[in-house]
Design a protein around this motif. Structure first.
Motif, PDB file in Angstrom:
ATOM      1  N   GLU A 135     -87.113 -29.727  47.687  1.00  0.00           N
ATOM      2  CA  GLU A 135     -87.480 -29.719  49.106  1.00  0.00           C
ATOM      3  C   GLU A 135     -88.864 -30.341  49.309  1.00  0.00           C
ATOM      4  O   GLU A 135     -89.089 -31.101  50.254  1.00  0.00           O
ATOM      5  CB  GLU A 135     -87.442 -28.288  49.644  1.00  0.00           C
ATOM      6  CG  GLU A 135     -87.692 -28.184  51.124  1.00  0.00           C
ATOM      7  CD  GLU A 135     -87.707 -26.745  51.617  1.00  0.00           C
ATOM      8  OE1 GLU A 135     -87.868 -26.577  52.834  1.00  0.00           O
ATOM      9  OE2 GLU A 135     -87.595 -25.806  50.807  1.00  0.00           O
ATOM     10  N   ALA A 136     -89.798 -30.047  48.419  1.00  0.00           N
ATOM     11  CA  ALA A 136     -91.139 -30.630  48.506  1.00  0.00           C
ATOM     12  C   ALA A 136     -91.094 -32.133  48.253  1.00  0.00           C
ATOM     13  O   ALA A 136     -91.762 -32.907  48.953  1.00  0.00           O
ATOM     14  CB  ALA A 136     -92.075 -29.952  47.505  1.00  0.00           C
ATOM     15  N   PHE A 137     -90.303 -32.545  47.271  1.00  0.00           N
ATOM     16  CA  PHE A 137     -90.182 -33.978  46.987  1.00  0.00           C
ATOM     17  C   PHE A 137     -89.572 -34.708  48.174  1.00  0.00           C
ATOM     18  O   PHE A 137     -90.034 -35.773  48.570  1.00  0.00           O
ATOM     19  CB  PHE A 137     -89.324 -34.232  45.747  1.00  0.00           C
ATOM     20  CG  PHE A 137     -89.849 -33.575  44.507  1.00  0.00           C
ATOM     21  CD1 PHE A 137     -91.202 -33.404  44.291  1.00  0.00           C
ATOM     22  CD2 PHE A 137     -88.966 -33.117  43.540  1.00  0.00           C
ATOM     23  CE1 PHE A 137     -91.679 -32.796  43.140  1.00  0.00           C
ATOM     24  CE2 PHE A 137     -89.431 -32.510  42.394  1.00  0.00           C
ATOM     25  CZ  PHE A 137     -90.781 -32.348  42.190  1.00  0.00           C
ATOM     26  N   ARG A 138     -88.516 -34.146  48.730  1.00  0.00           N
ATOM     27  CA  ARG A 138     -87.855 -34.749  49.895  1.00  0.00           C
ATOM     28  C   ARG A 138     -88.867 -34.900  51.051  1.00  0.00           C
ATOM     29  O   ARG A 138     -88.921 -35.935  51.702  1.00  0.00           O
ATOM     30  CB  ARG A 138     -86.662 -33.896  50.312  1.00  0.00           C
ATOM     31  CG  ARG A 138     -85.789 -34.491  51.358  1.00  0.00           C
ATOM     32  CD  ARG A 138     -84.475 -33.736  51.623  1.00  0.00           C
ATOM     33  NE  ARG A 138     -84.375 -32.385  51.124  1.00  0.00           N
ATOM     34  CZ  ARG A 138     -83.811 -32.018  49.969  1.00  0.00           C
ATOM     35  NH1 ARG A 138     -83.279 -32.929  49.180  1.00  0.00           N
ATOM     36  NH2 ARG A 138     -83.759 -30.758  49.597  1.00  0.00           N
ATOM     37  N   HIS A 139     -89.677 -33.872  51.268  1.00  0.00           N
ATOM     38  CA  HIS A 139     -90.677 -33.935  52.335  1.00  0.00           C
ATOM     39  C   HIS A 139     -91.686 -35.064  52.059  1.00  0.00           C
ATOM     40  O   HIS A 139     -91.989 -35.857  52.962  1.00  0.00           O
ATOM     41  CB  HIS A 139     -91.406 -32.584  52.463  1.00  0.00           C
ATOM     42  CG  HIS A 139     -92.492 -32.596  53.473  1.00  0.00           C
ATOM     43  ND1 HIS A 139     -92.252 -32.634  54.830  1.00  0.00           N
ATOM     44  CD2 HIS A 139     -93.837 -32.609  53.329  1.00  0.00           C
ATOM     45  CE1 HIS A 139     -93.406 -32.661  55.471  1.00  0.00           C
ATOM     46  NE2 HIS A 139     -94.383 -32.640  54.584  1.00  0.00           N
ATOM     47  N   LEU A 140     -92.209 -35.147  50.844  1.00  0.00           N
ATOM     48  CA  LEU A 140     -93.153 -36.210  50.496  1.00  0.00           C
ATOM     49  C   LEU A 140     -92.524 -37.583  50.728  1.00  0.00           C
ATOM     50  O   LEU A 140     -93.156 -38.469  51.295  1.00  0.00           O
ATOM     51  CB  LEU A 140     -93.611 -36.078  49.036  1.00  0.00           C
ATOM     52  CG  LEU A 140     -94.463 -37.233  48.503  1.00  0.00           C
ATOM     53  CD1 LEU A 140     -95.755 -37.395  49.306  1.00  0.00           C
ATOM     54  CD2 LEU A 140     -94.764 -37.021  47.020  1.00  0.00           C
ATOM     55  N   PHE A 141     -91.279 -37.767  50.300  1.00  0.00           N
ATOM     56  CA  PHE A 141     -90.617 -39.061  50.463  1.00  0.00           C
ATOM     57  C   PHE A 141     -90.448 -39.392  51.948  1.00  0.00           C
ATOM     58  O   PHE A 141     -90.639 -40.535  52.359  1.00  0.00           O
ATOM     59  CB  PHE A 141     -89.265 -39.051  49.766  1.00  0.00           C
ATOM     60  CG  PHE A 141     -89.345 -39.238  48.272  1.00  0.00           C
ATOM     61  CD1 PHE A 141     -88.443 -40.058  47.618  1.00  0.00           C
ATOM     62  CD2 PHE A 141     -90.313 -38.595  47.512  1.00  0.00           C
ATOM     63  CE1 PHE A 141     -88.501 -40.235  46.245  1.00  0.00           C
ATOM     64  CE2 PHE A 141     -90.386 -38.763  46.147  1.00  0.00           C
ATOM     65  CZ  PHE A 141     -89.484 -39.588  45.503  1.00  0.00           C
ATOM     66  N   ARG A 142     -90.107 -38.403  52.761  1.00  0.00           N
ATOM     67  CA  ARG A 142     -89.949 -38.614  54.210  1.00  0.00           C
ATOM     68  C   ARG A 142     -91.297 -38.931  54.861  1.00  0.00           C
ATOM     69  O   ARG A 142     -91.377 -39.803  55.724  1.00  0.00           O
ATOM     70  CB  ARG A 142     -89.297 -37.406  54.871  1.00  0.00           C
ATOM     71  CG  ARG A 142     -87.815 -37.252  54.518  1.00  0.00           C
ATOM     72  CD  ARG A 142     -87.172 -36.076  55.243  1.00  0.00           C
ATOM     73  NE  ARG A 142     -87.307 -36.168  56.691  1.00  0.00           N
ATOM     74  CZ  ARG A 142     -86.549 -36.925  57.493  1.00  0.00           C
ATOM     75  NH1 ARG A 142     -85.578 -37.662  56.967  1.00  0.00           N
ATOM     76  NH2 ARG A 142     -86.733 -36.940  58.794  1.00  0.00           N
ATOM     77  N   VAL A 143     -92.348 -38.254  54.444  1.00  0.00           N
ATOM     78  CA  VAL A 143     -93.677 -38.521  54.993  1.00  0.00           C
ATOM     79  C   VAL A 143     -94.117 -39.927  54.605  1.00  0.00           C
ATOM     80  O   VAL A 143     -94.548 -40.713  55.460  1.00  0.00           O
ATOM     81  CB  VAL A 143     -94.701 -37.460  54.521  1.00  0.00           C
ATOM     82  CG1 VAL A 143     -96.132 -37.892  54.829  1.00  0.00           C
ATOM     83  CG2 VAL A 143     -94.410 -36.111  55.167  1.00  0.00           C
ATOM     84  N   ALA A 144     -94.033 -40.264  53.329  1.00  0.00           N
ATOM     85  CA  ALA A 144     -94.470 -41.583  52.854  1.00  0.00           C
ATOM     86  C   ALA A 144     -93.680 -42.711  53.527  1.00  0.00           C
ATOM     87  O   ALA A 144     -94.231 -43.777  53.811  1.00  0.00           O
ATOM     88  CB  ALA A 144     -94.337 -41.674  51.337  1.00  0.00           C
ATOM     89  N   SER A 145     -92.409 -42.462  53.807  1.00  0.00           N
ATOM     90  CA  SER A 145     -91.550 -43.471  54.435  1.00  0.00           C
ATOM     91  C   SER A 145     -91.686 -43.491  55.948  1.00  0.00           C
ATOM     92  O   SER A 145     -91.012 -44.265  56.622  1.00  0.00           O
ATOM     93  CB  SER A 145     -90.088 -43.213  54.069  1.00  0.00           C
ATOM     94  OG  SER A 145     -89.909 -43.282  52.681  1.00  0.00           O
ATOM     95  N   SER A 146     -92.517 -42.626  56.491  1.00  0.00           N
ATOM     96  CA  SER A 146     -92.755 -42.446  57.929  1.00  0.00           C
ATOM     97  C   SER A 146     -91.495 -42.044  58.686  1.00  0.00           C
ATOM     98  O   SER A 146     -91.330 -42.363  59.851  1.00  0.00           O
ATOM     99  CB  SER A 146     -93.416 -43.675  58.562  1.00  0.00           C
ATOM    100  OG  SER A 146     -92.510 -44.729  58.746  1.00  0.00           O
ATOM    101  N   LEU A 147     -90.631 -41.326  58.015  1.00  0.00           N
ATOM    102  CA  LEU A 147     -89.442 -40.781  58.674  1.00  0.00           C
ATOM    103  C   LEU A 147     -89.737 -39.402  59.260  1.00  0.00           C
ATOM    104  O   LEU A 147     -89.011 -38.921  60.115  1.00  0.00           O
ATOM    105  CB  LEU A 147     -88.275 -40.687  57.677  1.00  0.00           C
ATOM    106  CG  LEU A 147     -87.820 -42.014  57.092  1.00  0.00           C
ATOM    107  CD1 LEU A 147     -86.775 -41.775  56.009  1.00  0.00           C
ATOM    108  CD2 LEU A 147     -87.282 -42.928  58.179  1.00  0.00           C
ATOM    109  N   ASP A 148     -90.802 -38.778  58.781  1.00  0.00           N
ATOM    110  CA  ASP A 148     -91.204 -37.454  59.257  1.00  0.00           C
ATOM    111  C   ASP A 148     -92.550 -37.600  59.960  1.00  0.00           C
ATOM    112  O   ASP A 148     -93.540 -36.995  59.595  1.00  0.00           O
ATOM    113  CB  ASP A 148     -91.301 -36.478  58.078  1.00  0.00           C
ATOM    114  CG  ASP A 148     -91.455 -35.037  58.518  1.00  0.00           C
ATOM    115  OD1 ASP A 148     -91.290 -34.762  59.725  1.00  0.00           O
ATOM    116  OD2 ASP A 148     -91.742 -34.182  57.677  1.00  0.00           O
TER     117      ASP A 148
END
Length: 121
Positions: free
Chosen positions: A43-56
């Motif tokens: 869940e933490a990895f998914r959040h980081l990937f979404r933040v870095a990709s500007s999806l979140d």
């Protein structure tokens, strides 16, 4: 503000970060309980990937967020606080962000919170 940690005890790590933050920016316990949260493992990895990709992001596709994540990563590298595990996670997040930006239309137009605000005004 986000902290990415690798620790044997999630509770102890969260307590230490919360204490560190509270020493610098005192919050009432009721407020702190609402604003501090954690994500573990995938869940933490998914959040980081979404933040870095500007999806979140407030504005999907905002490139400034990736720059902020990279700057924070570089500061952690310089401070010697990134170990091999988190280094690999962040490298994969940066690669995913690059793929998202190059394979989708997300980066077609430069966007930011301020540019959206100006357009709405």
């Amino acid at each position: 503000m986000e902290f990415y940690l690798r620790a044997e005890s999630t509770e102890m790590a969260l307590d230490r970060v919360r204490k560190w933050f509270q020493e610098r920016h005192p919050l009432k316990d009721a407020v702190a309980d609402r604003v501090f949260y954690r994500r573990n493992g995938a869940e933490a990895f998914r959040h980081l990937f979404r933040v870095a990709s500007s999806l979140d992001s407030m504005v999907v596709g905002e490139a400034q967020i990736l720059g902020q994540v990279k700057a924070a990563y570089q500061a952690a590298v310089k401070a010697g606080t990134i170990g091999p595990f988190l280094n690999a996670v962040f490298q994969r997040a940066f690669a995913a962000a690059k793929r998202v930006r190059s394979r989708t239309g997300i980066a077609r137009w430069p966007v930011s919170v301020s540019s959206v605000a100006v357009d709405l005004a």
